[in-house]
Design an enzyme around this catalytic site. Structure first.
Site, PDB file in Angstrom:
ATOM      1  N   ARG A 102      41.525  34.490  19.934  1.00  0.00           N
ATOM      2  CA  ARG A 102      42.152  33.195  19.686  1.00  0.00           C
ATOM      3  C   ARG A 102      43.417  33.422  18.887  1.00  0.00           C
ATOM      4  O   ARG A 102      43.377  34.036  17.821  1.00  0.00           O
ATOM      5  CB  ARG A 102      41.162  32.334  18.891  1.00  0.00           C
ATOM      6  CG  ARG A 102      41.635  30.930  18.643  1.00  0.00           C
ATOM      7  CD  ARG A 102      40.544  30.123  17.989  1.00  0.00           C
ATOM      8  NE  ARG A 102      40.130  30.661  16.684  1.00  0.00           N
ATOM      9  CZ  ARG A 102      39.450  29.968  15.795  1.00  0.00           C
ATOM     10  NH1 ARG A 102      39.049  28.753  16.054  1.00  0.00           N
ATOM     11  NH2 ARG A 102      39.121  30.502  14.631  1.00  0.00           N
ATOM     12  N   THR A 106      48.397  29.159  17.601  1.00  0.00           N
ATOM     13  CA  THR A 106      48.345  28.148  18.672  1.00  0.00           C
ATOM     14  C   THR A 106      46.911  27.777  19.039  1.00  0.00           C
ATOM     15  O   THR A 106      46.687  26.797  19.739  1.00  0.00           O
ATOM     16  CB  THR A 106      49.029  28.682  19.940  1.00  0.00           C
ATOM     17  OG1 THR A 106      48.269  29.820  20.389  1.00  0.00           O
ATOM     18  CG2 THR A 106      50.456  29.117  19.686  1.00  0.00           C
ATOM     19  N   ASP A 198      33.236  33.623   9.629  1.00  0.00           N
ATOM     20  CA  ASP A 198      33.646  34.349  10.836  1.00  0.00           C
ATOM     21  C   ASP A 198      32.499  35.272  11.249  1.00  0.00           C
ATOM     22  O   ASP A 198      32.210  36.266  10.556  1.00  0.00           O
ATOM     23  CB  ASP A 198      34.921  35.153  10.549  1.00  0.00           C
ATOM     24  CG  ASP A 198      35.438  35.827  11.817  1.00  0.00           C
ATOM     25  OD1 ASP A 198      34.686  36.625  12.418  1.00  0.00           O
ATOM     26  OD2 ASP A 198      36.571  35.542  12.217  1.00  0.00           O
ATOM     27  N   ASP A 201      33.304  39.062  11.643  1.00  0.00           N
ATOM     28  CA  ASP A 201      33.474  39.728  10.350  1.00  0.00           C
ATOM     29  C   ASP A 201      32.136  39.932   9.662  1.00  0.00           C
ATOM     30  O   ASP A 201      31.883  40.968   9.033  1.00  0.00           O
ATOM     31  CB  ASP A 201      34.389  38.912   9.440  1.00  0.00           C
ATOM     32  CG  ASP A 201      35.856  39.112   9.776  1.00  0.00           C
ATOM     33  OD1 ASP A 201      36.178  40.064  10.520  1.00  0.00           O
ATOM     34  OD2 ASP A 201      36.705  38.309   9.289  1.00  0.00           O
TER      35      ASP A 201
HETATM   36  N1  URA Z   1      34.290  31.592  15.147  1.00  0.00           N
HETATM   37  C1  URA Z   1      33.577  31.989  14.066  1.00  0.00           C
HETATM   38  O1  URA Z   1      33.228  33.154  13.942  1.00  0.00           O
HETATM   39  N2  URA Z   1      33.283  31.059  13.135  1.00  0.00           N
HETATM   40  C2  URA Z   1      33.629  29.768  13.238  1.00  0.00           C
HETATM   41  O2  URA Z   1      33.305  28.968  12.363  1.00  0.00           O
HETATM   42  C3  URA Z   1      34.368  29.376  14.383  1.00  0.00           C
HETATM   43  C4  URA Z   1      34.684  30.297  15.314  1.00  0.00           C
END
Ligand code: URA
Length: 207
Positions: A102, A106, A198, A201
């Site tokens: 992503r 944008t 995330d 992560d």
């Molecule tokens: N991707 C993620 O890892 N966490 C989110 O909250 C949204 C997209």
């Protein structure tokens, strides 16, 4: 069809994952375990095909076998965190990979990797990604699989935002969607609130 799994074991494990103090080991372990529990439930009404086997007593037992290939397609990279849990229940499942990212500014989705094993087009395809935020990467990945001829597609995620669920249901009404939790909303950075941060992560211990 959208189904949200309500089970205390899933809720307990998901709570550990949401906790910002949980290590990546705890996060990954619970993610895989929830993936297994969800697939167990998803297959509850699985028909399969009849299979006869001869037991050590010399008699024949009529049992069940998978009737088609099952292909798990993690969306890279966070989807990888669900594969081992599903494979622990379905070791013969084939694994394909879709890599999308992503754009941070944008929020557009770009595909950078797409590789599938050579399976029949009528295989049962299970696309996995722990997070369904805007729905863009799920929608794009499913578009790509449909373009390739696959039609029996399910999408399995842990935590979804209402925006992502609505977008995916609209774009792919034929795809069954399974969730462990439907959260409140997206924030301005398109993260799910309360969410779990995330997922990539947290699985891999990166920042
Ligand atoms: N991707 C993620 O890892 N966490 C989110 O909250 C949204 C997209």
């Amino acid at each position: 069809m959208t189904k949200i799994f309500k089970h205390p074991l899933i809720d307990i494990k998901l709570t550990k994952m949401r906790d910002k103090n949980s290590s990546h080991t705890t996060f990954k372990k619970n993610l895989n375990e929830i993936g297994s529990l969800m697939v167990y439930e998803i297959l509850r009404d699985y028909k399969g095909k009849e299979k006869k086997v001869v037991t050590p007593t010399g008699s024949t037992a009529i049992g069940l076998a998978f009737d088609k290939s099952i292909m798990i397609v993690p969306i890279l990279r966070a989807g990888l965190g669900m594969v081992a849990g599903i494979e622990s229940l379905i070791p013969q499942a084939r694994i394909g990979h879709i890599g999308v990212y992503r754009d941070e500014k944008t929020f557009q989705i770009h595909e950078y990797f797409y590789k599938l094993p050579d399976v029949e087009k009528d295989s049962d395809v299970v696309v996995v990604d722990p997070m369904l935020a805007t729905g863009a990467s799920a929608i794009d990945s499913i578009n790509r699989l449909k373009k390739d001829g696959f039609s029996n597609i399910k999408f399995v995620c842990l935590v979804a935002a209402p925006e992502g669920v609505a977008a995916l249901e609209k774009a792919h009404p034929d795809v069954d969607l399974y969730l462990a939790a439907l959260d409140e909303k997206l924030n301005e950075n398109k993260y799910i609130i309360p969410g779990l941060g995330d997922a990539g992560d947290r699985i891999f211990g990166t920042k």
